[in-house]
Design an enzyme around this catalytic site. Structure first.
Site, short mmCIF file in Angstrom:
data_model
loop_
_atom_site.label_atom_id
_atom_site.label_comp_id
_atom_site.label_asym_id
_atom_site.label_seq_id
_atom_site.Cartn_x
_atom_site.Cartn_y
_atom_site.Cartn_z
N SER A 194 -6.17 -5.71 -0.64
CA SER A 194 -4.87 -5.14 -0.30
C SER A 194 -3.95 -5.27 -1.51
CB SER A 194 -4.28 -5.86 0.91
OG SER A 194 -3.19 -6.67 0.53
N LYS A 195 -2.87 -4.49 -1.47
CA LYS A 195 -2.02 -4.50 -2.65
C LYS A 195 -1.33 -5.85 -2.86
CE LYS A 195 1.80 -2.24 -0.27
NZ LYS A 195 1.88 -0.97 0.42
N ARG A 196 -1.38 -6.70 -1.85
CA ARG A 196 -0.79 -8.03 -2.03
C ARG A 196 -1.78 -9.01 -2.66
NH1 ARG A 196 1.20 -5.75 2.29
NH2 ARG A 196 -0.72 -6.18 3.42
#
Ligand code: GLU
Ligand code: ZN
Length: 501
Positions: free
Chosen positions: A268-270
């Site tokens: 995920s982008k996190r």
């Protein structure tokens, strides 16, 4: 094989797109999509369109646009049409296409392909819940498909504002995915979906296919996360073709496999390691990063991991993309980058190190001829040992840093500049004072003095000299390093280290 992909299209008529939102963040997943589209377009001699999906203006910042363009340029993923490139199908920012969407929606409404839905959220929730309890499908139930003029008037009088829904066909939607093969979606799973919110805001499922149609996109290659939207979009393409909007041709689709991170969860982008900026800052080469990202679903040949982008373009075949989820392996990513570091011509390698040495504050952005000469001479000593360019300072900073800023790593000093080190440094300084300043002569003098003279093992002999002159326990080869550093600085640093022992 090729015709299964082109379906009779001239290769040069291929038009693909990369449609990021300008959020100021590109993830490795986004970049892999951009790369596969780019390679596909270049392979056929077609066009890559960059389209910015910025209808959600609250999230857009001027830096977000700039970042997107700069990032793609840094990667070398050039686009043929789009912002800063122009083209016949613009504007290429969706925020500048609002009139177009309104016009298309009016046409869909007039043709009966879309309709106003007045249901409130509570009503939708209630009916969905009831359907679920009764064991029925819980998508939109078509309540407003065929309202009478009186019913519409009643809703309007109540002050309700409608959303616009697409009337979905009552048959399965089947398509031949270029990666996954034939995929079928059943109508009961495809409720009429919202194209435009009650406040007039046009949604992704509307604007994305409308632009693909108007921009005459022939192939849509994107992440598997978007697969659920594809049957709905296909229904919309068909409606658009019927009302004469766009090329009239539904693009072919290829859904690229998920990218999995730690613990076999989707990256995920996190997650650490998911954003491009991290790779730029860590001194990855664009060609190294792209090569690794290409391996997330594709390979050029069995047992071959390292290739250039030109080789990828030549060999790229979307039908050979693997539909299984791909695992993002940070170690392998770094190893592939390291392989590309070794492939660089020496002068190029030197030039690419400069910005990193400048950021570290040890070289000016425009080094002098003298500094360049030292850097060039040092490249062969380190090129095989570095994985990323951010190691430049660690490896070579000591050659350029001024004497007043030079420091010795305290940990290295504590471990190495103890015991016999004082004697070693004294003897080294003495041996180097008059010696001819070449690698060979330096080596001979130090060996004679420390190994033959003091009777030390090489590790104990050269360790203190290395730490004294480079400030670290790991450095490029010692005798070459001394030669490049020069006699004056070398003696000065030996002397300084001597004072601390
Ligand atoms: N703007 C969408 C995204 O970045 C586009 C997806 C697509 O390729 O259709 O997720
Ligand atoms: Zn309704």
């Amino acid at each position: 094989m090729t015709d299964a992909v082109l379906g009779g299209l001239e290769p040069s008529a291929v038009r693909v797109r990369f449609p990021p939102s300008p959020t100021g963040l590109l993830t490795v997943g986004n970049i892999r999509s951009a790369l596969f589209n780019w390679a596909f377009a270049r392979h056929f001699g077609g066009k890559l369109v960059l389209r910015i999906e910025d209808t959600d203006t609250a999230r857009n910042t001027a830096e977000g646009y700039r970042y997107t363009y700069d990032a793609l340029r840094w990667l070398g993923l050039t686009w043929d049409e789009g912002p800063e490139a122009g083209g016949d199908f613009g504007p290429y920012l969706q925020s500048e296409r609002m009139d177009i969407y309104a016009d298309v929606v009016a046409k869909l409404m007039a043709a009966g392909r879309a309709y106003h839905c007045y249901c409130s959220q509570e009503e939708l929730d209630q009916r969905r819940e009831a359907a679920r309890t009764a064991g029925q499908h819980s998508g939109y139930d078509g309540h407003c498909r065929n309202l009478s003029p009186e019913q519409v008037q009643a809703y309007v009088d109540e002050g309700r504002r409608p959303v616009v829904r697409l009337r979905m066909p009552d048959r399965p939607i089947v398509f031949d995915d270029l990666v996954r093969g034939e995929i079928t979606f059943l109508p009961e799973n495809l409720g009429d979906y919202v194209l435009v919110r009650a406040n007039g805001y046009p949604l992704y499922p509307l604007v994305n296919p409308v632009d693909d149609a108007l921009m005459e996109i022939t192939h849509v290659l994107r992440g598997e996360d978007l697969l659920p939207s594809t049957p709905r979009q296909i229904a919309l393409y068909e409606a658009l073709a019927d009302i004469g909007v766009g090329s009239g041709r539904t693009p072919r689709f290829g859904h690229l496999p998920f990218v999995m991170g730690e613990g076999n969860k989707r990256l995920s982008k996190r997650d650490k390691g998911s954003g491009l900026t991290e790779y730029v800052d860590r001194g990855f080469l664009p060609e190294g990063l792209l090569n690794y990202l290409a391996l997330l679903g594709w390979s050029i040949a069995e047992d071959r991991d390292v290739f250039t982008m030109a080789e990828m373009v030549e060999a790229f075949d979307i039908r050979k993309v693997n539909s299984n989820a791909a695992r993002f392996d940070p170690k392998k990513c770094e190893a592939i980058n390291a392989a590309h570091m070794r492939l660089l011509p020496q002068e190029e390698f030197a030039q690419r190190m400069i910005p990193f040495l400048a950021t570290a504050g040890v070289l000016p952005e425009q080094p002098s001829e003298e500094q360049l000469a030292v850097l060039r001479a040092a490249v062969p000593l380190v090129q095989e040992r570095m994985n990323t360019l951010s190691e430049s300072d660690e490896m070579l900073g000591f050659l350029f840093v001024s004497e007043d800023l030079f420091t010795v790593d305290p940990d290295a000093a504590a471990k190495v500049l103890t015991g016999d080190a004082g004697a070693v440094l004294d003897a080294s300084a003495k041996a180097l004072t008059d010696v001819e300043w070449t690698t060979e002569a330096i080596e001979a003098a130090l060996r004679a003095s420390l190994i033959d003279g003091l009777g030390l093992k090489p590790k104990n002999a050269f360790g203190p000299v290395r730490v004294a002159i480079s400030g670290r326990r790991i450095s490029p080869p010692l005798f070459e390093s001394l030669e490049l550093l020069g006699r004056e600085k070398s003696l000065h640093r030996l002397e300084r280290a001597r004072r601390t022992t």
